[in-house]
Design a protein around this motif. Sequence first.
Motif, PDB file in Angstrom:
ATOM      1  N   ASN A 197      10.429   5.041  -1.541  1.00 37.70           N
ATOM      2  CA  ASN A 197      11.471   5.982  -1.492  1.00 37.70           C
ATOM      3  C   ASN A 197      11.767   6.687  -2.631  1.00 37.70           C
ATOM      4  N   PHE A 198      12.132   7.950  -2.755  1.00 39.18           N
ATOM      5  CA  PHE A 198      12.348   8.789  -3.959  1.00 39.18           C
ATOM      6  C   PHE A 198      14.017   9.199  -3.579  1.00 39.18           C
ATOM      7  N   ILE A 199      14.617   9.074  -4.585  1.00 39.19           N
ATOM      8  CA  ILE A 199      16.147   9.331  -4.675  1.00 39.19           C
ATOM      9  C   ILE A 199      16.455  10.365  -5.637  1.00 39.19           C
ATOM     10  N   THR A 200      17.096  11.449  -5.454  1.00 37.38           N
ATOM     11  CA  THR A 200      17.364  12.495  -6.506  1.00 37.38           C
ATOM     12  C   THR A 200      18.708  12.847  -6.294  1.00 37.38           C
ATOM     13  N   PRO A 201      19.593  13.123  -7.598  1.00 40.04           N
ATOM     14  CA  PRO A 201      20.543  13.991  -7.450  1.00 40.04           C
ATOM     15  C   PRO A 201      20.434  15.440  -6.929  1.00 40.04           C
ATOM     16  N   CYS A 202      21.464  16.121  -6.472  1.00 36.62           N
ATOM     17  CA  CYS A 202      21.010  17.447  -5.713  1.00 36.62           C
ATOM     18  C   CYS A 202      22.458  18.457  -5.925  1.00 36.62           C
ATOM     19  N   GLY A 203      21.946  19.453  -6.739  1.00 35.45           N
ATOM     20  CA  GLY A 203      22.878  20.579  -6.658  1.00 35.45           C
ATOM     21  C   GLY A 203      22.432  21.476  -5.912  1.00 35.45           C
ATOM     22  N   VAL A 214       5.143  17.282  -5.290  1.00 35.51           N
ATOM     23  CA  VAL A 214       4.229  16.038  -5.612  1.00 35.51           C
ATOM     24  C   VAL A 214       4.125  14.959  -4.760  1.00 35.51           C
ATOM     25  N   LEU A 215       5.108  14.619  -4.360  1.00 32.61           N
ATOM     26  CA  LEU A 215       5.254  13.548  -3.409  1.00 32.61           C
ATOM     27  C   LEU A 215       4.459  13.840  -1.887  1.00 32.61           C
ATOM     28  N   LYS A 216       4.430  15.156  -1.790  1.00 29.44           N
ATOM     29  CA  LYS A 216       3.920  15.322  -0.585  1.00 29.44           C
ATOM     30  C   LYS A 216       2.121  15.492  -0.513  1.00 29.44           C
ATOM     31  N   PRO A 220       2.584  11.159   0.409  1.00 32.74           N
ATOM     32  CA  PRO A 220       3.056  11.768   1.609  1.00 32.74           C
ATOM     33  C   PRO A 220       3.929  10.716   2.594  1.00 32.74           C
ATOM     34  N   SER A 221       3.734   9.506   2.558  1.00 31.32           N
ATOM     35  CA  SER A 221       4.778   8.737   3.249  1.00 31.32           C
ATOM     36  C   SER A 221       5.997   8.041   2.652  1.00 31.32           C
ATOM     37  N   THR A 222       6.021   8.659   1.289  1.00 30.11           N
ATOM     38  CA  THR A 222       7.355   8.462   0.575  1.00 30.11           C
ATOM     39  C   THR A 222       8.617   9.096   1.256  1.00 30.11           C
ATOM     40  N   GLY A 223       9.704   8.359   1.476  1.00 33.30           N
ATOM     41  CA  GLY A 223      10.852   9.008   1.859  1.00 33.30           C
ATOM     42  C   GLY A 223      11.726   9.557   0.847  1.00 33.30           C
ATOM     43  N   THR A 276      13.675  13.714   3.800  1.00 36.47           N
ATOM     44  CA  THR A 276      13.853  12.820   4.843  1.00 36.47           C
ATOM     45  C   THR A 276      15.387  12.777   5.059  1.00 36.47           C
ATOM     46  N   GLY A 277      16.356  12.961   4.214  1.00 35.23           N
ATOM     47  CA  GLY A 277      17.677  13.121   4.252  1.00 35.23           C
ATOM     48  C   GLY A 277      18.486  13.343   3.163  1.00 35.23           C
ATOM     49  N   ALA A 278      19.720  13.321   3.305  1.00 33.42           N
ATOM     50  CA  ALA A 278      20.595  13.599   2.234  1.00 33.42           C
ATOM     51  C   ALA A 278      22.166  13.061   2.720  1.00 33.42           C
ATOM     52  N   VAL A 279      22.673  12.497   1.498  1.00 35.27           N
ATOM     53  CA  VAL A 279      23.857  11.751   1.723  1.00 35.27           C
ATOM     54  C   VAL A 279      24.873  12.028   0.580  1.00 35.27           C
ATOM     55  N   ALA A 280      26.161  12.101   0.872  1.00 29.03           N
ATOM     56  CA  ALA A 280      27.104  12.162  -0.245  1.00 29.03           C
ATOM     57  C   ALA A 280      27.929  10.875  -0.860  1.00 29.03           C
TER      58      ALA A 280
END
Length: 343
Positions: A197-203, A214-216, A220-223, A276-280
């Motif tokens: 899993n990779f999780i990043t802040p997003c503006g 990079v991940l792709k 490529p299997s990293t969410g 893969t997805g986004a949350v708040a």
Amino acid sequence: MHALHANPSQSIRHSLLGEIKVPVFHDVEQAAQRIRDHVRRTPLLRSPVLDEIAGARVWLKAENLQITGSFKARGAFNALLSMSPDQRSRGVIAYSTGNHGQAIAWAAKQLNTKATIVMPSDAPKNKILGALKQGAEVRQYDRRHESREAIGMQILEETGGTLIPPGDHPDVLAGQGTVILEAIADLQRETEEGLDNFITPCGGGGLAAGSSLVLKALSPSTGIFAVEPGDFDDTVRSLASGRRESNPAGSQSICDALQAVTPAELPYEINRHALTGAVAVSDEEVAAAIRFALEQLHVLVEPGGCVALAAVLAGKLALNGGNTVLVLSGGNIDMPLLETMLR
């Protein structure tokens, strides 16, 4: 060179993807070579307490320790280094809520280039002062009644300089992608297992987009998950609707670095396929994450830089025991706000 130039008929909001190319993994590799002597290789932090809460092994990429206090230094320096000396001689213009502006101001100073930063009048004072201390001219505006893009275009027409926006610029995105490129290399020294899993802040979405290149290519299997403030969840809604959504006027959050009106066009073109997805997360969850970072990691993270950690602490993402990298993207917190939260 991919920078946008002054043109009286040009509209920053119109058809950006028809004017600039979408970057690829090779562009990130080139950016890493270009900027490696100018930016800091930030560490991966660990916390046994966080691992227990998350039910996974979590590495935190500490970009709050980066030069200028955020990952934005990477994209800013790569963009300026990609320009010709003649282009740099005419100066650069950036619009920013703070961190991108500080980064452009710093990079411009290193390269003896004039920088003009368009910043909202309600931006944190420490970020405005940060740009000024680097020798940039700061043009403030009322974000409720004025358009930063229109102001930027006016300055371009007056100066003949080059605009370096925070998201819609391939060299900026390629520079941001070096965050995860470094993290993967360092993670391989820690474990032979892959990255789940990779999780990043997003503006505007630039860090997520650059990282996904990079991940792709390498994992490529990293969410890939983006995290936004609750009242600025335009990427969450855009992924659900299939089109770029906007945030309501008057939306508020302590996460000043992530107050985008809508996903930037170029990053969204990448993110809509890659994420893969986004949350708040709520402001209260962000404040709790800032306190956790101080108490358990002994580092100071600004609100916008702490949303990925907030999502993990609040249980917003199911990590399923997998190896996870999340980004602490900035540390330029407004001191009065910090004092209020600690009280």
